[in-house]
Scaffold this motif. Structure first.
Motif, PDB file in Angstrom:
ATOM      1  N   ILE A 635       0.843  -1.200   0.000  1.00 64.32           N
ATOM      2  CA  ILE A 635       0.000   0.000   0.000  1.00 64.32           C
ATOM      3  C   ILE A 635       0.880   1.253   0.000  1.00 64.32           C
ATOM      4  O   ILE A 635       2.060   1.191   0.333  1.00 64.32           O
ATOM      5  N   ASP A 636       0.279   2.369  -0.386  1.00 62.64           N
ATOM      6  CA  ASP A 636       0.950   3.661  -0.226  1.00 62.64           C
ATOM      7  C   ASP A 636       0.944   3.993   1.260  1.00 62.64           C
ATOM      8  O   ASP A 636       0.019   3.612   1.986  1.00 62.64           O
ATOM      9  N   GLY A 637       1.942   4.727   1.719  1.00 62.24           N
ATOM     10  CA  GLY A 637       1.905   5.158   3.116  1.00 62.24           C
ATOM     11  C   GLY A 637       3.279   5.488   3.651  1.00 62.24           C
ATOM     12  O   GLY A 637       4.251   5.635   2.896  1.00 62.24           O
ATOM     13  N   GLN A 638       3.342   5.566   4.994  1.00 57.44           N
ATOM     14  CA  GLN A 638       4.592   5.909   5.656  1.00 57.44           C
ATOM     15  C   GLN A 638       5.129   4.679   6.393  1.00 57.44           C
ATOM     16  O   GLN A 638       4.354   3.958   7.036  1.00 57.44           O
ATOM     17  N   VAL A 639       6.436   4.455   6.308  1.00 59.66           N
ATOM     18  CA  VAL A 639       7.043   3.326   7.020  1.00 59.66           C
ATOM     19  C   VAL A 639       7.050   3.677   8.508  1.00 59.66           C
ATOM     20  O   VAL A 639       7.873   4.468   8.970  1.00 59.66           O
ATOM     21  N   GLY A 640       6.078   3.130   9.240  1.00 57.99           N
ATOM     22  CA  GLY A 640       5.941   3.454  10.655  1.00 57.99           C
ATOM     23  C   GLY A 640       7.011   2.781  11.488  1.00 57.99           C
ATOM     24  O   GLY A 640       7.617   3.376  12.361  1.00 57.99           O
ATOM     25  N   SER A 641       7.280   1.508  11.174  1.00 61.39           N
ATOM     26  CA  SER A 641       8.348   0.825  11.892  1.00 61.39           C
ATOM     27  C   SER A 641       9.067  -0.101  10.935  1.00 61.39           C
ATOM     28  O   SER A 641       8.469  -0.675  10.022  1.00 61.39           O
ATOM     29  N   PRO A 662      -1.974   6.749   4.463  1.00 59.20           N
ATOM     30  CA  PRO A 662      -2.202   8.180   4.668  1.00 59.20           C
ATOM     31  C   PRO A 662      -3.479   8.393   5.463  1.00 59.20           C
ATOM     32  O   PRO A 662      -4.438   7.622   5.312  1.00 59.20           O
ATOM     33  N   GLN A 663      -3.527   9.411   6.356  1.00 53.30           N
ATOM     34  CA  GLN A 663      -4.716   9.696   7.179  1.00 53.30           C
ATOM     35  C   GLN A 663      -5.916   9.938   6.271  1.00 53.30           C
ATOM     36  O   GLN A 663      -5.811  10.609   5.255  1.00 53.30           O
ATOM     37  N   GLN A 664      -7.006   9.306   6.654  1.00 54.80           N
ATOM     38  CA  GLN A 664      -8.195   9.510   5.826  1.00 54.80           C
ATOM     39  C   GLN A 664      -9.250  10.215   6.652  1.00 54.80           C
ATOM     40  O   GLN A 664      -9.412   9.939   7.826  1.00 54.80           O
TER      41      GLN A 664
END
Ligand code: MV4
Length: 666
Positions: A635-641, A662-664
């Protein structure tokens, strides 16, 4: 008796062959020296030797192929002989020469013999001079395009193009028509150059659907040579042998005598010393043709040992001491005539479902067959490193005839278990039981004909989910049981209402309900189907389960969050998700949870914690047995950990990273 030439043997190898060589060396009273790489610090062969020397980093070039380090290890430990085993440096003429130059006995033929057989063109010329029938072909010095094309036409299509310096099918092409010759020649040439450092090619008439028949020869330093019959190694995949047997169902006593006679003549003609194998192609017309000679002990030597009643490593050590051969040809012939039949299978850490992709990892549980010879270096908790050959064990059955050996081997494979690392045990068992193999029709086309990729999956077992649920329940209570006496365990009072459980079973997410009943019994309900089960724990890794009145046998072992189990020869892995954070489907597409698809080592990270990534982007790279696999963001997004680093060893299902979408706005 003349003075011994050596007393202490350094074994320049690892795994099952290192152990096998040490076993005989110790029985004969030799001191042994093991060598090991970083990956093998705790390997069984290190403990088996009298002493052991670290020779370098895990990659073979740094350790098991590191000639100066090996010679230095011999010098430091006072070893006066080196046994190379097979693979690694076993057929490296420079190594044999370096040993001789350092005053060490190389347990194998002289460097000249290794070098002479290392080139197919030269080997064929020598063999032809010795009267050995060779595949008709061209092995001349003129390698020009025009000459090669002309020679191919003279041989007649189909034609094989082979790398003169090659082996194992690399650089090999089959050409069926003149129009296809030039492109095949060019690609074979460049593949040979990059794989073997020589672009020299030979041409051969293609033998259609041949059998691979090889003759074991042995020669001493006094001009004596014998043969020990044949091995049929036709069943191969990707030019790797899988099943080997002796005698061959396709070789008559008369053919054996002829093949043996030319092989012995060849060994004498080239002044060969030690164990050697001549590989032949046997055509459907009954004609045999020399292919190449292996100047080492081979993986499949055990089937010959079984039918001839000899220890070939003992023979190697004797011959290297300068002794004469232990048996005369007539004695060997008599033994072979009443030697029965032997079959070997190679157990490999690989996934038949993924085109035999090599697997690495940790052995959760290994249970060797109880009644068969099994050469291995496995134990619970042993590492299967990604750097070396995927073969981890050989299972050998010996019977009075072929059917007897086959029955014993199939049974032996069923009673052994290798849990924690995907392997070909079940696939081998199905090969052995295939009607074509049973009938002696195991040719070189056997696997592709009878086990194409789609046929390598075994039938699904619909009781596996219920059994997995019960094994998980048993695993949970095992800790409690170990602390309380049986009569206080209170099974009768633990009757419960249906409890929901979720787990990953292999690649499927399973949801079902488990009710604990009195007397170590359970009722499992899944999709409206109810199964009643009771268990008898037979050992730490063995449980008998009565499933709807029929007793099933499970071998099992926990490894971290995974429970591995084998059921009627099928291996499964289960990961309990019941108490996992309610993150929905942890492994489902789009969850953001990135898990390892296989055993391997993280060799590169392409992102950092906090990075923004797009679906399909490579996050990191896992190496498994010399192949690299990119792990992608789903998925698209940020590597949190990011939960692993370069160098980490990972098991399938291990959480590697988490990506937050991403925040929805709701
Ligand atoms: C051949 C052949 C047919 N004709 N040569 C494969 C590996 C390498 N050692 C030689 N190989 C072959 N050489 C001629 N002239 C067929 C094979 C071959 C093969 C040989 C033995 C066992 C399995 C095999 C699978 C495919 C091809």
């Amino acid at each position: 008796m003349s003075a011994a030439r050596f007393h202490s043997v350094l074994v320049a190898n690892r795994g099952e062959i290192a152990l096998r060589i040490m076993r005989t060396a110790h029985r004969l009273g030799y001191r042994t020296v093991a060598v090991y790489s970083d990956a093998d610090r705790n390997a069984p062969h290190v403990r088996a030797a009298h002493t052991a020397v670290h020779i370098g980093a895990a990659p073979p070039a740094a350790s098991y192929l590191n000639i100066p380090a090996l010679l230095d290890a011999a010098r430091r430990t006072g070893a006066d002989a080196i046994h190379p085993g097979y693979g690694f440096l076993a057929e490296n003429a420079d190594f044999a020469q370096a040993c001789a130059d350092a005053g060490l006995v190389f347990i194998g033929p002289g460097a000249d013999a290794i070098r002479a057989m290392g080139n197919k063109a030269g080997a064929k010329l020598l063999m032809r001079q010795a009267g050995v029938p060779c595949v008709p072909g061209y092995q001349g010095a003129d390698q020009s395009d025009a000459r090669m094309l002309e020679e191919a036409g003279l041989i007649g299509y189909p034609v094989m193009i082979k790398a003169a310096a090659g082996g194992g099918g690399r650089g090999m092409r089959r050409v069926d028509r003149a129009d296809d010759f030039m492109p095949a020649l060019r690609s074979a040439r460049s593949e040979a150059a990059s794989a073997f450092g020589s672009d020299e090619l030979i041409l051969e008439k293609a033998i259609v659907e041949p059998r691979h028949i090889e003759i074991q020869v042995f020669a001493d330093m006094h001009g004596n040579a014998v043969h020990l019959g044949e091995r049929d190694c036709s069943v191969q995949r990707r030019h790797q042998k899988l099943i080997e047997e002796s005698p061959s169902p396709a070789v008559s006593a008369e053919l054996r005598a002829r093949m043996g006679q030319v092989s012995v003549a060849a060994a004498k003609a080239i002044g060969y010393v030690g164990a050697g194998t001549l590989e032949f192609l046997l055509g459907g017309d009954g004609n045999f043709h020399f292919m190449e000679m292996n100047t080492r002990l081979q993986v499949e030597h055990a089937v010959t040992e079984a039918v001839a009643g000899v220890d070939l490593v003992e023979w190697q050590l004797h011959v290297a001491q300068g002794a004469t051969l232990p048996l005369a040809q007539a004695q060997i012939d008599a033994r072979l005539a009443s030697g029965g039949h032997a079959i070997e299978v190679r157990l490999c850490a690989e996934d038949p479902q993924q085109d035999f992709l090599p697997q690495s990892g940790t052995v959760a549980h290994w249970r060797p067959p109880t009644s068969l010879r099994c050469d291995h270096a496995l134990e619970d908790g042993a590492a299967i490193p990604p750097y070396y050959d995927s073969m981890v064990a050989k299972v050998i059955a010996h019977g009075s005839d072929r059917a007897d050996a086959l029955r014993r081997l199939a049974h032996g494979l069923d009673e052994c278990a290798l849990l924690g690392v995907k392997n070909n045990r079940n696939f081998l068992s199905r090969c052995l039981r295939h009607a074509a193999f049973t009938a002696g029709q195991g040719t070189t086309a056997f696997i592709e004909t009878h086990f194409p990729a789609a046929a390598r999956t075994s039938a699904p077992d619909d009781t596996a989910p219920a059994i997995a649920a019960v094994l998980l329940a048993l695993q949970k209570t095992a800790a409690v049981e170990s602390r309380y006496p049986l009569e206080l365990q209170g099974w009768s009072s633990s009757f419960s209402y249906p409890q929901p459980r979720t787990f990953m079973l292999d690649d499927a997410k399973i949801a079902l309900q488990v009710t604990t009943l009195p007397g170590r019994s359970w009722q499992v309900e899944q999709e409206g189907k109810s199964t009643t089960m009771s268990a008898t724990v037979l050992g730490a890794h063995e449980t008998a389960l009565v499933v709807d009145g029929r007793t099933r046998h499970a071998f099992h072992a926990g490894a971290g969050t995974t429970l591995h189990f084998a059921l009627d020869g099928n291996e499964h892995a289960v990961i309990d998700l019941t108490y996992a954070p309610a993150a929905g489907d942890r492994r489902g597409a789009g969850s953001g949870q990135v898990v390892a698809p296989m055993n391997g080592q993280v060799v590169a990270l392409h992102v950092e914690q906090g990075a923004q990534v797009k679906a399909g982007q490579v996050l990191l790279v896992i190496e498994a047995m010399k192949m690299e696999h990119g792990v992608l963001a789903e998925i698209d997004g940020q590597v949190g950990s990011l939960l692993v680093g370069v160098g980490d060893q990972v098991a399938p299902g291990r959480l590697l990273a988490e990506i937050s979408p991403p925040q929805q706005t709701q």
